[in-house]
Scaffold this motif. Structure first.
Motif, mmCIF file in Angstrom:
data_model
loop_
_atom_site.group_PDB
_atom_site.id
_atom_site.type_symbol
_atom_site.label_atom_id
_atom_site.label_comp_id
_atom_site.label_asym_id
_atom_site.label_seq_id
_atom_site.Cartn_x
_atom_site.Cartn_y
_atom_site.Cartn_z
ATOM 1 N N ALA A 52 4.959 11.850 -38.210
ATOM 2 C CA ALA A 52 4.266 12.612 -39.685
ATOM 3 C C ALA A 52 3.558 13.686 -39.341
ATOM 4 C CB ALA A 52 4.121 12.186 -40.733
ATOM 5 N N VAL A 208 9.265 8.887 -41.385
ATOM 6 C CA VAL A 208 8.735 10.621 -41.413
ATOM 7 C C VAL A 208 9.240 12.146 -42.492
ATOM 8 C CG1 VAL A 208 8.427 12.368 -40.092
ATOM 9 C CG2 VAL A 208 8.319 10.496 -39.172
ATOM 10 N N ARG A 211 7.550 11.107 -45.853
ATOM 11 C CA ARG A 211 5.868 11.684 -46.093
ATOM 12 C C ARG A 211 5.358 13.240 -45.388
ATOM 13 N NH1 ARG A 211 2.286 8.095 -47.473
ATOM 14 N NH2 ARG A 211 0.725 9.202 -46.399
#
Length: 272
Positions: A52, A208, A211
């Motif tokens: 991320a 991910v 995020r």
């Protein structure tokens, strides 16, 4: 190293089992997979975090693998654009032997330790990116070579494997080892190992994308509106978020082509 995914099945005389016995025993083995994945969450957390961070700074996520593992990576990558509205080059899945290997196995493609990096160079992989190698055995030369060369070029590397202590985990900076044990059919790693890899990939890419802000609340507000089902889903999402009636929500969605944009442009005066 001991490759536990290649060990003999806990079951014998499969060809003499009834259909019910076969299905029951496969299901019994499948129930162990989620627990194996749970044990790997601390490793997955580290891989998600660094991925991320890299992607927030303009990096991309690459998957490499052979056979079932390669196919799973391609599937996960291909589902990110329609689900989260991200560009098609943000998450890239590469399979040994090329796209033709998705449908038909390419002999010995996984044994070429130099080909993965050549394949990655076609996408101009660089030190902003993250490379995740996927392999049930944890030994596939195609993946080992790709990770080792990526390390030398400053690329962040991770892996998802189903054996401990193999060369792929050793080459990865962020290894994820999910030990699923022997398969119901000896060595058939498209079964438990494949299921574990699919679960881990779901967790990785979904975490991910969350995020990266591609989920609001619990909704896929950037999903592509590529069919009537998704348009209906998007309309309901706009209605829930704004309190607008169905027709107004549908009109906004058609105008802006995005759930996020429709919500952002919803006229307060028209809300219920």
């Amino acid at each position: 190293m001991k490759i536990v995914t290649e060990k003999d099945s806990h079951y014998n005389n499969l060809d003499q089992m009834s259909v019910n016995e076969i299905l029951t025993n496969i299901n019994k083995e499948d129930q162990t997979v989620a627990d194996a994945v749970k044990k790997a969450i601390p490793q997955l957390e580290k891989l998600v975090t660094v991925t991320a961070e890299r992607m927030k700074n303009g990096g991309r996520l690459f998957y490499i693998g052979a056979g079932t593992s390669g196919r799973l990576g391609v599937v996960d990558a291909s589902e990110c654009p329609p689900t989260y509205g991200v560009p098609f080059d943000w998450v890239v899945g590469i399979i040994a032997g090329g796209d033709g290997a998705i449908r038909k196995a390419v002999e010995f493609a996984e044994d070429d330790a130099e080909q993965a990096w050549k394949d990655l160079l076609e996408y101009n992989i660089n030190d902003k990116d993250v490379l995740v190698g996927i392999a049930a055995s944890g030994t596939t030369p195609y993946v080992v070579g790709g990770l080792q060369t990526a390390n030398a070029h400053g690329v962040v590397t991770g892996c998802i494997v189903c054996n401990e202590g193999g060369p792929i985990a050793a080459a990865a900076q962020y290894p994820v080892e999910i030990v699923t044990g022997p398969e119901f059919v000896t060595g058939s790693t498209r079964m438990k190992a494949g299921t574990a890899q699919k679960l881990a990939l779901n967790m990785l890419s979904t975490s991910v994308m969350i995020r990266l802000g591609r989920v609001v609340g619990n909704k896929m507000v950037d999903m592509q509106l590529s069919n009537n089902k998704l348009i209906d889903r998007g309309t309901n999402m706009v209605m829930q978020a704004t309190g607008l009636d169905e027709q107004t929500a549908a009109n906004l969605l058609e105008k802006y082509g995005s759930v996020r944009q429709a919500i952002d442009h919803a006229p307060v005066t028209q809300r219920k």
